[in-house]
Design a protein around this motif. Structure first.
Motif, PDB file in Angstrom:
ATOM      1  N   ARG A  30     -37.093  32.374  71.260  1.00 22.28           N
ATOM      2  CA  ARG A  30     -36.654  33.750  71.494  1.00 22.28           C
ATOM      3  C   ARG A  30     -35.637  34.162  70.415  1.00 22.28           C
ATOM      4  O   ARG A  30     -34.466  34.368  70.699  1.00 22.28           O
ATOM      5  CB  ARG A  30     -36.031  33.882  72.890  1.00 22.28           C
ATOM      6  CG  ARG A  30     -37.005  33.617  74.042  1.00 22.28           C
ATOM      7  CD  ARG A  30     -36.266  33.614  75.375  1.00 22.28           C
ATOM      8  NE  ARG A  30     -37.151  33.554  76.507  1.00 22.28           N
ATOM      9  CZ  ARG A  30     -37.694  32.433  76.993  1.00 22.28           C
ATOM     10  NH1 ARG A  30     -37.440  31.262  76.397  1.00 22.28           N
ATOM     11  NH2 ARG A  30     -38.479  32.469  78.054  1.00 22.28           N
ATOM     12  N   PRO A  31     -36.076  34.307  69.176  1.00 25.40           N
ATOM     13  CA  PRO A  31     -35.143  34.632  68.085  1.00 25.40           C
ATOM     14  C   PRO A  31     -34.866  36.125  67.999  1.00 25.40           C
ATOM     15  O   PRO A  31     -35.561  36.955  68.599  1.00 25.40           O
ATOM     16  CB  PRO A  31     -35.898  34.151  66.852  1.00 25.40           C
ATOM     17  CG  PRO A  31     -37.326  34.409  67.205  1.00 25.40           C
ATOM     18  CD  PRO A  31     -37.447  34.131  68.683  1.00 25.40           C
ATOM     19  N   ASP A  77     -34.256  41.113  62.819  1.00 24.21           N
ATOM     20  CA  ASP A  77     -33.514  42.300  62.365  1.00 24.21           C
ATOM     21  C   ASP A  77     -32.634  42.855  63.480  1.00 24.21           C
ATOM     22  O   ASP A  77     -32.556  44.080  63.694  1.00 24.21           O
ATOM     23  CB  ASP A  77     -34.480  43.374  61.855  1.00 24.21           C
ATOM     24  CG  ASP A  77     -35.264  42.921  60.635  1.00 24.21           C
ATOM     25  OD1 ASP A  77     -34.728  42.115  59.851  1.00 24.21           O
ATOM     26  OD2 ASP A  77     -36.423  43.364  60.467  1.00 24.21           O
ATOM     27  N   GLY A  78     -31.984  41.943  64.211  1.00 19.12           N
ATOM     28  CA  GLY A  78     -31.055  42.352  65.251  1.00 19.12           C
ATOM     29  C   GLY A  78     -31.680  42.642  66.601  1.00 19.12           C
ATOM     30  O   GLY A  78     -30.967  42.973  67.548  1.00 19.12           O
ATOM     31  N   THR A  79     -33.007  42.525  66.723  1.00 16.59           N
ATOM     32  CA  THR A  79     -33.701  42.792  67.981  1.00 16.59           C
ATOM     33  C   THR A  79     -34.110  41.474  68.636  1.00 16.59           C
ATOM     34  O   THR A  79     -34.813  40.673  68.019  1.00 16.59           O
ATOM     35  CB  THR A  79     -34.957  43.644  67.749  1.00 16.59           C
ATOM     36  OG1 THR A  79     -34.575  44.901  67.178  1.00 16.59           O
ATOM     37  CG2 THR A  79     -35.710  43.890  69.051  1.00 16.59           C
ATOM     38  N   PRO A  80     -33.687  41.223  69.890  1.00 18.39           N
ATOM     39  CA  PRO A  80     -34.142  40.012  70.579  1.00 18.39           C
ATOM     40  C   PRO A  80     -35.654  40.072  70.794  1.00 18.39           C
ATOM     41  O   PRO A  80     -36.200  41.086  71.231  1.00 18.39           O
ATOM     42  CB  PRO A  80     -33.392  40.054  71.914  1.00 18.39           C
ATOM     43  CG  PRO A  80     -32.225  40.964  71.679  1.00 18.39           C
ATOM     44  CD  PRO A  80     -32.710  41.984  70.691  1.00 18.39           C
ATOM     45  N   THR A  81     -36.336  38.982  70.459  1.00 17.22           N
ATOM     46  CA  THR A  81     -37.799  38.971  70.542  1.00 17.22           C
ATOM     47  C   THR A  81     -38.300  37.714  71.244  1.00 17.22           C
ATOM     48  O   THR A  81     -37.560  36.743  71.429  1.00 17.22           O
ATOM     49  CB  THR A  81     -38.452  39.028  69.140  1.00 17.22           C
ATOM     50  OG1 THR A  81     -38.199  37.802  68.449  1.00 17.22           O
ATOM     51  CG2 THR A  81     -37.946  40.203  68.338  1.00 17.22           C
ATOM     52  N   TYR A  82     -39.554  37.767  71.638  1.00 16.70           N
ATOM     53  CA  TYR A  82     -40.310  36.586  72.030  1.00 16.70           C
ATOM     54  C   TYR A  82     -41.206  36.214  70.848  1.00 16.70           C
ATOM     55  O   TYR A  82     -41.929  37.068  70.324  1.00 16.70           O
ATOM     56  CB  TYR A  82     -41.194  36.866  73.255  1.00 16.70           C
ATOM     57  CG  TYR A  82     -40.441  37.228  74.519  1.00 16.70           C
ATOM     58  CD1 TYR A  82     -39.732  36.269  75.242  1.00 16.70           C
ATOM     59  CD2 TYR A  82     -40.459  38.538  75.007  1.00 16.70           C
ATOM     60  CE1 TYR A  82     -39.065  36.601  76.411  1.00 16.70           C
ATOM     61  CE2 TYR A  82     -39.795  38.876  76.174  1.00 16.70           C
ATOM     62  CZ  TYR A  82     -39.095  37.900  76.874  1.00 16.70           C
ATOM     63  OH  TYR A  82     -38.432  38.235  78.036  1.00 16.70           O
TER      64      TYR A  82
END
Length: 286
Positions: free
Chosen positions: A162-163, A166-171
């Motif tokens: 879950r990195p 560009d500043g957005t938490p993602t799966y």
């Protein structure tokens, strides 16, 4: 007491497809397609003005780049070939003919090819309309974006981590095609944790011509008003094009994406280029 393990990787991928399917793009979009890279050892860039109507599948592109308009290509000197006959002391039985161009390859006005491309292309993430149907409830705790029918899986999907992108938490999902690997090109996908829209992807091959279909590409997306747009597509390997043309670090970027208006490109003369062996076109997704 049962423990809620949260959404599975398949849940996350299904919600990503639902989010992309539910996006409502503007009726008309203006943008510029910028293609850059190293032509041999020389940096080169082409910019093409373009416009699209996503719902209608219409893409209009100026087939001549801004650079070529400003500096038209001129041909000087003679173009000739060297022809040799090889018979290895048995010329009575015939000879093999070899014909090769002499001197450096001709310079092309287009670094990679004329791009007939739309920044709303989704790499197969949208659901076909025939698969949509209403249900009474959504089994997942994830917010409902669109309700879709269960269908045969195209991929084996795993959740990697879950990195932040560009500043957005993602799966971060990894995808292995279960069928039609040339059509199901996604190999990795990063989707926003709050909206499930794509932020990044790795695809196995891009467009419809060799060698672009034979190398991996990294896709970055931007999200505006609930819609994902392709920001750029980067080739992750050297492109060995026709006529001894070698391009490294190829990047295809979509710039100045905006709603079309009376001053937009649709109100200027854009000529739809003929499809050819060097035209960049994304494949239709079944």
């Amino acid at each position: 007491m049962p423990v809620d393990a949260g959404p599975t990787a398949y849940d996350l991928f299904a919600h990503a497809r639902s989010a992309v399917t539910s996006a409502r793009y503007p009726a008309s979009i203006d943008y510029t397609i910028a293609i850059s890279g190293l032509d041999g050892q020389t940096p080169k860039a082409n910019h093409y003005r373009a416009a699209s109507k996503p719902a209608q599948g219409i893409i209009d592109v100026a087939p001549i780049s801004a650079e070529e308009e400003a500096h038209p290509v001129t041909v000087r000197g003679l173009k000739f070939n060297l022809t040799a006959d090889i018979c290895e002391d048995r010329c009575e039985t015939g000879a093999a003919h070899i014909k090769r161009p002499v001197g450096p390859a001709a310079s092309s006005a287009d670094l990679v090819g004329v791009p007939i491309l739309d920044p709303t292309y989704a790499f197969g993430l949208t659901y076909p309309e025939r698969s949509l149907k209403h249900q009474d409830e959504e089994p997942s705790r994830l917010p409902t974006i669109a309700i879709v029918a269960t269908q045969t899986h195209d991929y084996d999907v795993t959740l990697v981590d879950r990195p932040d992108v560009d500043g957005t938490p993602t799966y971060h999902l990894r995808l292995r095609p279960l069928r039609k690997p040339h059509d199901n090109r996604l190999r990795e996908l990063w989707i926003g944790q709050s909206d499930f829209l794509p932020r990044r992807a790795i695809v196995s091959g891009d467009f419809t011509i060799a060698p672009l279909v034979e190398v991996p590409w990294a896709i970055d997306f931007s999200v505006t008003s609930g819609c994902a747009y392709i920001a750029d597509e980067k080739a992750l390997a050297t492109l060995y094009l026709v006529h001894r043309h070698v391009v490294q670090n190829a990047v295809i970027a979509f710039e100045d994406v905006r709603n079309s208006d009376e001053n937009g490109y649709f109100h200027r003369p854009l000529i739809q280029p003929d499809l050819s062996g060097t035209t960049l076109v994304e494949p239709l997704v079944p």
